[in-house]
Scaffold this active site. Sequence first.
Site, short mmCIF file in Angstrom:
data_model
loop_
_atom_site.label_atom_id
_atom_site.label_comp_id
_atom_site.label_asym_id
_atom_site.label_seq_id
_atom_site.Cartn_x
_atom_site.Cartn_y
_atom_site.Cartn_z
N TYR A 146 1.00 -1.13 -0.34
CA TYR A 146 0.11 0.29 0.13
C TYR A 146 1.18 1.17 0.16
O TYR A 146 2.04 1.23 0.57
CB TYR A 146 -1.10 -0.17 1.34
CG TYR A 146 -1.63 1.19 0.93
CD1 TYR A 146 -2.57 1.12 0.59
CD2 TYR A 146 -1.72 1.67 2.50
CE1 TYR A 146 -3.46 2.83 0.78
CE2 TYR A 146 -2.64 3.59 2.36
CZ TYR A 146 -3.77 2.73 1.19
OH TYR A 146 -4.60 4.71 1.57
N ASP A 238 9.13 2.43 -0.50
CA ASP A 238 8.29 2.77 1.12
C ASP A 238 8.18 2.61 1.77
O ASP A 238 7.99 0.97 2.33
CB ASP A 238 6.43 2.76 0.37
CG ASP A 238 5.67 3.45 1.38
OD1 ASP A 238 6.16 3.79 1.78
OD2 ASP A 238 4.50 3.50 1.03
N LYS A 266 4.22 8.36 9.46
CA LYS A 266 3.93 7.07 10.17
C LYS A 266 5.12 7.62 11.65
O LYS A 266 4.63 8.98 12.01
CB LYS A 266 3.39 5.94 10.15
CG LYS A 266 2.46 5.72 8.58
CD LYS A 266 2.04 4.65 9.46
CE LYS A 266 1.43 4.28 7.98
NZ LYS A 266 0.04 3.37 8.52
#
Length: 428
Positions: A146, A238, A266
């Site tokens: 994702y 990522d 995050k």
Amino acid sequence: MKSVQTRSADLFQRARAVIAGGADSPVRAGGAVGSPPPVIACAHGSHVIDVDGREYIDYLCAYGPVLLGHSHPAVTAAVARALEDGAVFGATHPEEIRLAERIATLMPSMERLRFVSTGTEACLSAVRVARAFTRRETLARLRGNYHGHSDEMIFSAGASSDSAPTLASGITSAVVNGVLVLPYNDASAIERALESETVAALIMEPIAGNMGLVLPEDGYLSRVREACARSGTVLIFDEVITGFRVGLGGAQERYRIRPDLACIGKTLGGGLPIAAFGGRRDIMACLAPEGSVFQGGTFAGNPVCVAAAHAFLDVLEADAGFYERLDMLARRLAGGAREALSNAGLQYPVVQLASMVDFSFRAGAAPRDYAQAAQADGDEYARYYWKMLASGIFLPPSKMELMFVSAAHTVEDIDVTVDAMRHGLARA
Ligand code: PMP
């Protein structure tokens, strides 16, 4: 007086009227577990408390940002201080430069970076720069990974976000035609796809955390690295989940693979929204004003989120045993889960790496790709989810997410959780 369940349920009803789907992110609405999870009032340390006053040990950890635990005092104080001097300037400030320098030291592949507010922006911007650098159109990415919710990342992504490559999902055929979606852990598929030398970038999670936890097999990342180098394809890691979670230098340090570009987010803000993309000096030179790629953001690098990120890094750097302790806690949780599963007669593999723990409701070896991860039994997970919640354990409301352990979790938290697992996994 209302029953304990009712306040959360009432609030969710209210939310449904004014927030599309009742939540700002689809998984939060609880569709995958049959009904909405509790509405949360506040969170401290390793615990979240719902609007009915029920307290849970939190393993959702906001899907990743909560590495230090909720409302860490160092982050809270840094944010309060920064707010006193102005929340956003729309101009460069010294702490932003110092943060970029700090990140470049911890993660040497990030020779130059740009701050953004979310992982979605980081990933879509990295791909745009890669296209400008290579003057190629095609993007390759891996199923079950994702990279945020931009058009070309979201379709056929697997995970909780899976959407069809169709207009019904808002995705045009032009977008679909520009993207190759390949299986994870299959280096040969990548080698074949890149042979034509028409792929601008391969974006991937070096450790996949959006289809449960799926680890890269031995040698996989180095073959991917070589295939990209050979074909002139920009390799984008990522690390929005793995950055600062699997070590100060992320997965790239752990596996000793240097990507051309990387995305982080995050954990970096200690709970506040800050992310970044960056990498090779020559590639990042494509960004305006030096190059022709526009990218920017009103809140990018704002002093409040930057202060939170400094406080977060201060905590990590001051504590030599930080990652070891987290690993110990996560190993204890994984070991307890294995025992609870075995007691329940279930042959499900438990996967753990650093502070990430996962098991899927599926027998056999640990999943190596999305096709295998997707075989997990969602109904069984849903039953387990609600049993765990009733025992005071807050899990992600989807079989495709994983458990995060934070530095605020205690051995006692873990042992209480394992005890709850024994009940939660026992066949009624
Ligand atoms: N990349 C990865 C690996 C992620 O897990 C996520 C969020 N789950 C994103 C990108 C997108 O980040 P954000 O939600 O901050 O846009």
